[in-house]
Design an enzyme around this catalytic site. Sequence first.
Site, PDB file in Angstrom:
ATOM      1  N   ASP A 187       0.656  -1.318   0.227  1.00 41.90           N
ATOM      2  CA  ASP A 187      -0.208   0.053  -0.117  1.00 41.90           C
ATOM      3  C   ASP A 187       0.819   1.345  -0.088  1.00 41.90           C
ATOM      4  O   ASP A 187       0.189   2.400   0.443  1.00 41.90           O
ATOM      5  CB  ASP A 187      -0.902   0.043   1.236  1.00 41.90           C
ATOM      6  CG  ASP A 187      -0.257   0.040   2.738  1.00 41.90           C
ATOM      7  OD1 ASP A 187       0.586   0.753   2.835  1.00 41.90           O
ATOM      8  OD2 ASP A 187      -0.429  -0.920   3.061  1.00 41.90           O
ATOM      9  N   HIS A 192      -5.969 -38.807  10.246  1.00 42.84           N
ATOM     10  CA  HIS A 192      -5.179 -39.184  11.423  1.00 42.84           C
ATOM     11  C   HIS A 192      -3.591 -39.238  11.359  1.00 42.84           C
ATOM     12  O   HIS A 192      -3.042 -39.305  10.051  1.00 42.84           O
ATOM     13  CB  HIS A 192      -5.811 -40.389  11.889  1.00 42.84           C
ATOM     14  CG  HIS A 192      -5.455 -41.731  11.217  1.00 42.84           C
ATOM     15  ND1 HIS A 192      -4.310 -42.235  11.157  1.00 42.84           N
ATOM     16  CD2 HIS A 192      -6.249 -42.151  10.294  1.00 42.84           C
ATOM     17  CE1 HIS A 192      -4.532 -43.278  10.177  1.00 42.84           C
ATOM     18  NE2 HIS A 192      -5.509 -43.294   9.742  1.00 42.84           N
ATOM     19  N   GLU A 247     -13.188 -45.686   8.250  1.00 46.29           N
ATOM     20  CA  GLU A 247     -12.512 -46.112   6.990  1.00 46.29           C
ATOM     21  C   GLU A 247     -13.200 -47.180   6.492  1.00 46.29           C
ATOM     22  O   GLU A 247     -14.137 -47.738   7.135  1.00 46.29           O
ATOM     23  CB  GLU A 247     -11.024 -46.625   7.178  1.00 46.29           C
ATOM     24  CG  GLU A 247     -10.219 -46.726   6.304  1.00 46.29           C
ATOM     25  CD  GLU A 247     -10.079 -46.073   5.201  1.00 46.29           C
ATOM     26  OE1 GLU A 247     -10.975 -45.799   4.314  1.00 46.29           O
ATOM     27  OE2 GLU A 247      -8.925 -45.375   5.166  1.00 46.29           O
TER      28      GLU A 247
END
Length: 505
Positions: free
Chosen positions: A75, A309, A385
């Site tokens: 900026d 996991h 799973e």
Amino acid sequence: MREFIVEADGGSRGNPGPAGYGSVVSDAATGETLAEAAEYIGVATNNVAEYRGLVAGLRAAHELDPDAAVHVRMDSKLVVEQMTGRWKIKHPAMKPLAAEAARVFPPERVTYEWIPRERNKHADRLANEAMDAGKRGEQWSASASRAALDTPRPEPAGPPADAAAGAARVRAALASTSTPGSPRPSTAALATGPADATPPSGAEPATAPDSPRPADDTTGAPATGPADADPARVSSGTAAEPGDTTGAPAAGADAAGAEADAGPARSSADVTAAAADADVRTARTVATPGVGWAPPDMGAPATFVLLRHGETPLTPQKRFSGSGGSDPSLSDIGREQAARVAEFLARRGTVQAVVASPLARTRETARIVAARLGLEVAVEDGLQETDFGAWEGLTFGEVRERHPDDLNAWLSSPDAEPTGGGESFAATADRIAATRDKLTAAYAGRTVLLVTHVTPIKTFVRLALGAPPEALFRMELSAASLSAVAYYADGNASVRLFNETSHLR
């Protein structure tokens, strides 16, 4: 060629006075924050601090990839105009800093863009943190920084559908306007890490009311405009393998539901775009649906941050580990991975709920993360799973030796079940789709961490992309990796992240 966005800022409380800078490096394709830098530099002027921030940001990008292209956004009109060569540099303190910045990357690989101060908040807050630390007689510490946490991330304008077409439009816009030394449209991210969310309520910028900030060097500015009329900075496996294994199919295709211990295979995030106004330099990566534009009242999406996991004792042995096996707990390495994920997510501050698969390894991972985030863990059976039947505990090679016909059938059809009546990938997909619908309804507009397994995460991603079942064989997923999918009210989905593992390095 990889591309980075560098956002930099600097400030001085007195101009000259106690000064500091802040820099952020992000991936141009995904918006992911890759590096932060900040430093208290003693007594200096605003513009010197801004140049110091620019140099630090470029150096951080160079450390990540010295062959990358870099788009700098600041900026400070002064720094941008001077670095592009449109304004001369006469201030003796800034000449060497500008020369140093120009040497970090070849000039043809760096472009500059001026942005309003309100779009540079992350770097601004880092600079203020550095000045605050200097006031205490300390240096800035990354571990104590809240800049990323307190900086709101942009929300996408609508749900995506044709991601490839949207990304192509962005590339075309960039190519048509990017010439060395000229401003280029930014590639703000649809997703950056786990999810897009506003900072916690009550989080306020560490800045006081603005006051006029004189430029340090206006001698090179054109007569028609100010050199730098900015407000003051005052204040404050090799291949994958089925389930949780890491073995590779002999045919060369990664077995779906695989674990990738050989390192991340990061994909590009689902980045789409449309012009925000007639000026192509304001092009933002927003999503466009397949037909027409999204309605303006879609609301915030339900965002699933998908965490695989941590490692178990079976992971390095590359054995099938589904829902029908020994249900192993995490190894010491897996617990360390979970702790690293927890710290990463705590810094981002976007996760609002934690839901885990019922298996031991996912519940243990979820508990470690949730404890750090101050959240409870909910258990969802649909996230477990795939059941690999008689293959549980075997390596891919052992399965091929003992059950070659069943394995070949399983690799050829999503309807085939593992030996002994395990779960087919088609059945897993039906279960995950039902779980997705249940959770998106329960967590509409919120960001939720789903701690689950390889096959469920790949299936979430495949369904979001509308990809065929064989796409499961073309994804690699590492232990303790993060992926993210956002779901909108009209049923559209946006894949925002896949197999992110930077927090483990």
